[in-house]
Design an enzyme around this catalytic site. Sequence first.
Site, mmCIF file in Angstrom:
data_model
loop_
_atom_site.group_PDB
_atom_site.id
_atom_site.type_symbol
_atom_site.label_atom_id
_atom_site.label_comp_id
_atom_site.label_asym_id
_atom_site.label_seq_id
_atom_site.Cartn_x
_atom_site.Cartn_y
_atom_site.Cartn_z
ATOM 1 N N LEU A 12 -0.945 10.093 4.354
ATOM 2 C CA LEU A 12 -2.186 9.484 3.850
ATOM 3 C C LEU A 12 -2.983 10.415 2.939
ATOM 4 O O LEU A 12 -4.208 10.511 3.014
ATOM 5 C CB LEU A 12 -3.058 8.998 5.018
ATOM 6 C CG LEU A 12 -2.480 7.861 5.854
ATOM 7 C CD1 LEU A 12 -3.446 7.469 6.965
ATOM 8 C CD2 LEU A 12 -2.160 6.648 4.990
ATOM 9 N N CYS B 186 -0.227 3.337 10.469
ATOM 10 C CA CYS B 186 0.592 4.263 9.709
ATOM 11 C C CYS B 186 1.353 5.203 10.640
ATOM 12 O O CYS B 186 0.742 5.914 11.444
ATOM 13 C CB CYS B 186 -0.265 5.083 8.753
ATOM 14 S SG CYS B 186 0.722 6.092 7.643
ATOM 15 N N LYS C 61 -3.552 2.231 -2.310
ATOM 16 C CA LYS C 61 -3.106 3.210 -1.331
ATOM 17 C C LYS C 61 -4.212 3.386 -0.298
ATOM 18 O O LYS C 61 -5.397 3.383 -0.643
ATOM 19 C CB LYS C 61 -2.801 4.541 -2.022
ATOM 20 C CG LYS C 61 -2.324 5.644 -1.081
ATOM 21 C CD LYS C 61 -1.874 6.860 -1.860
ATOM 22 C CE LYS C 61 -1.581 8.027 -0.933
ATOM 23 N NZ LYS C 61 -0.600 7.702 0.122
ATOM 24 N N SER D 211 0.820 -1.207 0.000
ATOM 25 C CA SER D 211 0.000 0.000 0.000
ATOM 26 C C SER D 211 0.858 1.262 0.000
ATOM 27 O O SER D 211 1.814 1.388 0.752
ATOM 28 C CB SER D 211 -0.910 -0.004 1.230
ATOM 29 O OG SER D 211 -1.677 1.187 1.272
ATOM 30 N N GLY E 258 7.140 -3.185 -1.795
ATOM 31 C CA GLY E 258 6.819 -1.761 -1.751
ATOM 32 C C GLY E 258 7.901 -0.860 -2.295
ATOM 33 O O GLY E 258 7.904 -0.505 -3.469
ATOM 34 N N ASN F 79 -5.528 -0.464 7.798
ATOM 35 C CA ASN F 79 -4.272 0.214 8.130
ATOM 36 C C ASN F 79 -4.404 0.936 9.469
ATOM 37 O O ASN F 79 -4.701 2.128 9.534
ATOM 38 C CB ASN F 79 -3.887 1.193 7.025
ATOM 39 C CG ASN F 79 -2.539 1.837 7.276
ATOM 40 O OD1 ASN F 79 -1.841 1.515 8.239
ATOM 41 N ND2 ASN F 79 -2.162 2.768 6.417
ATOM 42 N N GLY G 10 8.116 -5.742 3.961
ATOM 43 C CA GLY G 10 9.186 -4.974 4.580
ATOM 44 C C GLY G 10 10.534 -5.246 3.950
ATOM 45 O O GLY G 10 11.148 -6.271 4.204
ATOM 46 N N GLY H 121 12.303 -0.088 3.185
ATOM 47 C CA GLY H 121 13.449 -0.522 2.417
ATOM 48 C C GLY H 121 14.213 -1.637 3.105
ATOM 49 O O GLY H 121 13.793 -2.165 4.142
ATOM 50 N N ASN I 36 9.516 8.271 4.472
ATOM 51 C CA ASN I 36 8.430 9.011 3.833
ATOM 52 C C ASN I 36 7.497 9.587 4.878
ATOM 53 O O ASN I 36 7.270 8.999 5.934
ATOM 54 C CB ASN I 36 7.667 8.118 2.842
ATOM 55 C CG ASN I 36 6.544 7.341 3.501
ATOM 56 O OD1 ASN I 36 5.434 7.859 3.673
ATOM 57 N ND2 ASN I 36 6.811 6.098 3.872
#
Length: 331
Positions: free
Chosen positions: A86, A146, A58, A34, A289, A143, A267, A235, A82
Amino acid sequence: MAVDTAVPTAVDRSVDMSVDLAGALLPSPMMTASGCAANGPELARLFDLTELGAFVTKSVMAEPRSGRGTPRMSETPSGMLNSIGLQGPGISAFVEKDLAWLDRAGARALVSIAGNTSGEFADVAAALRASDAFGCVVGVEVNISCPNVANRGLVFACDPLASAKVVALVREQLPRDVPIFAKLTPDVTDIVSVAQACVKAGASGLTMINTLLGMVIDTDRLRPQVAGVTGGLSGPAVRPVAVRAVWQTRAAMLEGRLPVVPIIGVGGVRTGRDALELVAAGASAVQVGTATFNDPTAPVRVGRELAQLLRDKGFERLTDAVGVAHGRVAR
């Protein structure tokens, strides 16, 4: 960074890569993550979305949301931070445009929903169910975790009771045969207790993990790099954390402390070997992702690499490898 736009070849069909995620029968375990692949048209120019087990949208909220100020992203030595906040069009516009497009494209959608309150989650779920394009929805990802919203108090997944309330309200709004997956944060002391609360409240499965809360300082300005100060770290740096979280939760299932439900691992996945780590730890499906920013075809490429690895190791079915690192197969 250079973008690889090569069209991936088909997944190795000698290995049965199909998965059953709480009743959602998917031909592949591979998904987008997402927030990393918009809502479909962007990646559809590079590969057929039906090659994925599911396309994860998303996170969408009840009303349009502008998100946080800029700059919103910062590259880190092993990933990125990031702080998007949202941003999105709201559920009405989402179902009218984005979900309708996914339905026409024949994609299987795992719709990610979010909310400022537990009641808003329920409202978004109800609007989603009422959509004419709901037939393409193979599940809903809730979600609750976040880390880049302005108010950290909104991270429901830091509290088992708050998590359970959201899941229970969403479950009431959706058909029983539509699975819901609670997306959990690693920013807790005991992720298993949150997982237990979500499953008890009606979650069909779990998505693990969301990004970690992080921060980057601009050493030229000596100020936070992103406008939101903190953000979500993703990452390769977070993959060992994801593997640990999946392992701990699957171990709790094997020990009988938690009902057995499917886990979607996410992840830091860039290669088939990365995906295999999560599968061996106990994940039945895998999301890709951050890697899509460099290689938009990564979700299908990783699936192809995973199939090859499984074949090389003598597995005939993906499901036989799920949880194999525990010393026994976790169904």
